[in-house]
Motif scaffolding. Structure first.
Motif, PDB file in Angstrom:
ATOM      1  N   UNK A   1       0.893  -1.295   0.093  1.00  8.41           N
ATOM      2  CA  UNK A   1      -0.035   0.118   0.111  1.00  8.41           C
ATOM      3  C   UNK A   1       0.731   1.146  -0.221  1.00  8.41           C
ATOM      4  N   UNK A   2       1.902   1.396   0.814  1.00  7.52           N
ATOM      5  CA  UNK A   2       2.673   2.453   0.877  1.00  7.52           C
ATOM      6  C   UNK A   2       3.650   2.696  -0.273  1.00  7.52           C
ATOM      7  N   UNK A   3       4.218   1.668  -0.738  1.00 11.82           N
ATOM      8  CA  UNK A   3       4.750   1.909  -2.012  1.00 11.82           C
ATOM      9  C   UNK A   3       3.819   2.363  -3.277  1.00 11.82           C
TER      10      UNK A   3
ATOM     11  N   UNK B   1      13.873   7.240  -6.079  1.00 12.51           N
ATOM     12  CA  UNK B   1      13.054   7.945  -5.309  1.00 12.51           C
ATOM     13  C   UNK B   1      12.042   6.968  -4.336  1.00 12.51           C
ATOM     14  N   UNK B   2      11.633   5.964  -5.175  1.00  8.68           N
ATOM     15  CA  UNK B   2      10.461   5.225  -4.346  1.00  8.68           C
ATOM     16  C   UNK B   2      11.582   4.260  -3.245  1.00  8.68           C
ATOM     17  N   UNK B   3      12.800   3.766  -3.768  1.00  6.18           N
ATOM     18  CA  UNK B   3      13.648   3.159  -2.796  1.00  6.18           C
ATOM     19  C   UNK B   3      14.003   3.964  -1.656  1.00  6.18           C
ATOM     20  N   UNK B   4      14.303   4.996  -1.988  1.00  6.57           N
ATOM     21  CA  UNK B   4      14.789   6.032  -0.788  1.00  6.57           C
ATOM     22  C   UNK B   4      13.722   6.394   0.328  1.00  6.57           C
ATOM     23  N   UNK B   5      12.483   6.414  -0.511  1.00  2.00           N
ATOM     24  CA  UNK B   5      11.392   6.792   0.707  1.00  2.00           C
ATOM     25  C   UNK B   5      11.118   5.511   1.470  1.00  2.00           C
ATOM     26  N   UNK B   6      11.038   4.216   0.848  1.00  2.00           N
ATOM     27  CA  UNK B   6      10.787   3.255   1.624  1.00  2.00           C
ATOM     28  C   UNK B   6      11.982   2.797   2.622  1.00  2.00           C
TER      29      UNK B   6
ATOM     30  N   UNK C   1      15.832  -6.227   0.796  1.00  2.00           N
ATOM     31  CA  UNK C   1      15.348  -7.071  -0.242  1.00  2.00           C
ATOM     32  C   UNK C   1      13.981  -6.971  -0.401  1.00  2.00           C
ATOM     33  N   UNK C   2      13.049  -6.569   0.698  1.00  2.00           N
ATOM     34  CA  UNK C   2      11.577  -6.189   0.378  1.00  2.00           C
ATOM     35  C   UNK C   2      11.550  -5.071  -0.422  1.00  2.00           C
ATOM     36  N   UNK C   3      12.054  -4.050  -0.275  1.00  2.00           N
ATOM     37  CA  UNK C   3      12.144  -2.824  -1.166  1.00  2.00           C
ATOM     38  C   UNK C   3      12.371  -3.086  -2.555  1.00  2.00           C
ATOM     39  N   UNK C   4      13.408  -3.857  -2.822  1.00  2.00           N
ATOM     40  CA  UNK C   4      13.761  -3.749  -4.076  1.00  2.00           C
ATOM     41  C   UNK C   4      12.995  -4.812  -5.047  1.00  2.00           C
TER      42      UNK C   4
END
Length: 160
Positions: free
Chosen positions: A116-118, A136-141, A149-152
């Motif tokens: 949801x957040x992503x 930008x999305x990776x930095x935020x999360x 590993x979940x972020x990527x």
């Protein structure tokens, strides 16, 4: 005219009552309570005595504090486990209590919240360049404490 601010002094029983209210209002960790007592200019022996009383009377319980902290930060601020762990370590919470606190977060809820957040954040990013969008999305999360590993994996799922 310059003058020194009058510093209130507390008796042991006054400080005890004040700290009982402080802990009853919201769960606190030992570090917060000790800092509060030092701000009140209490002597080390009095601090130890008050903290001991608060623990015995269950006003102060680090396991309860850490579990509530983890649940609250996850549910309300949508922090990941890394950020929650870091914040608990800053408050000098034991590894045992940190582990117990992280168990309070359901794995399915955790992954759903990340999704949801992503997705919400991705809609807000106006960048058109694919790599910059991903960054930008990776930095935020990552800033919010989500595991890399979940972020990527989530970024690769959402951005092609």
């Amino acid at each position: 005219m310059l003058y020194d601010k009058k510093i209130k002094s507390y008796t042991l029983s006054e400080a005890l009552k004040k700290l009982e209210g402080y802990c009853a209002y919201q769960d606190r960790c030992h570090k917060d309570v000790r800092e509060k007592l030092m701000e009140m200019r209490m002597i080390p022996q009095a601090i130890d005595q008050i903290v001991d009383h608060l623990i015995r009377e269950n006003f102060l319980n680090e396991e309860r504090f850490s579990k509530n902290f983890a649940r609250g930060k996850f549910r309300i601020k949508k922090w990941g486990r890394n950020r929650i762990t870091l914040e608990l370590k800053k408050r000098q919470i034991s590894r045992f209590n940190i582990a117990a606190a992280l168990k309070e977060i359901n794995d399915d809820d955790y992954l759903n919240t990340l999704d949801e957040l992503a997705q919400k954040r991705l809609k807000q990013i106006t960048e058109t360049h694919l790599q910059k969008r991903k960054k930008k999305l990776a930095d935020y999360l990552l800033y919010r404490g989500w595991e890399s590993h979940l972020v990527y994996a989530k970024i690769n799922e959402l951005i092609n």
